[in-house]
Design a protein around this motif. Structure first.
Motif, PDB file in Angstrom:
ATOM      1  N   LYS A 126      31.711  57.421  79.246  1.00  0.00           N
ATOM      2  CA  LYS A 126      30.378  56.848  79.061  1.00  0.00           C
ATOM      3  C   LYS A 126      30.511  55.752  78.015  1.00  0.00           C
ATOM      4  O   LYS A 126      30.897  56.009  76.879  1.00  0.00           O
ATOM      5  N   GLU A 174      28.814  52.813  75.793  1.00  0.00           N
ATOM      6  CA  GLU A 174      27.574  52.265  75.265  1.00  0.00           C
ATOM      7  C   GLU A 174      27.752  50.772  75.020  1.00  0.00           C
ATOM      8  O   GLU A 174      28.774  50.347  74.489  1.00  0.00           O
ATOM      9  N   ARG A 175      26.766  49.978  75.436  1.00  0.00           N
ATOM     10  CA  ARG A 175      26.828  48.540  75.171  1.00  0.00           C
ATOM     11  C   ARG A 175      26.343  48.259  73.763  1.00  0.00           C
ATOM     12  O   ARG A 175      25.387  48.867  73.295  1.00  0.00           O
TER      13      ARG A 175
END
Length: 52
Positions: free
Chosen positions: A8, A10-11
């Motif tokens: 996963k 995250e930006r």
């Protein structure tokens, strides 16, 4: 099957950079290249992985 193994990511809000291609599509492109033996640049253009 592979979905739980994909990280996963995250930006960053301050410096987001280029938008990532979906990991699943990139993985499908890699499997396609390994299965067919074609060069990465010869992937079909409708494939998201071909534009990566």
């Amino acid at each position: 099957m592979i979905e739980p193994l994909l990280p996963k990511v995250e930006r960053l809000t301050r410096h987001p950079g280029r938008k990532r291609h979906p990991d699943r599509l990139v993985f499908q492109g890699i499997v396609f290249v390994l299965h067919t033996g074609i060069a990465w640049e010869h992937l079909p253009q409708d494939s998201a992985s071909a534009r990566a």
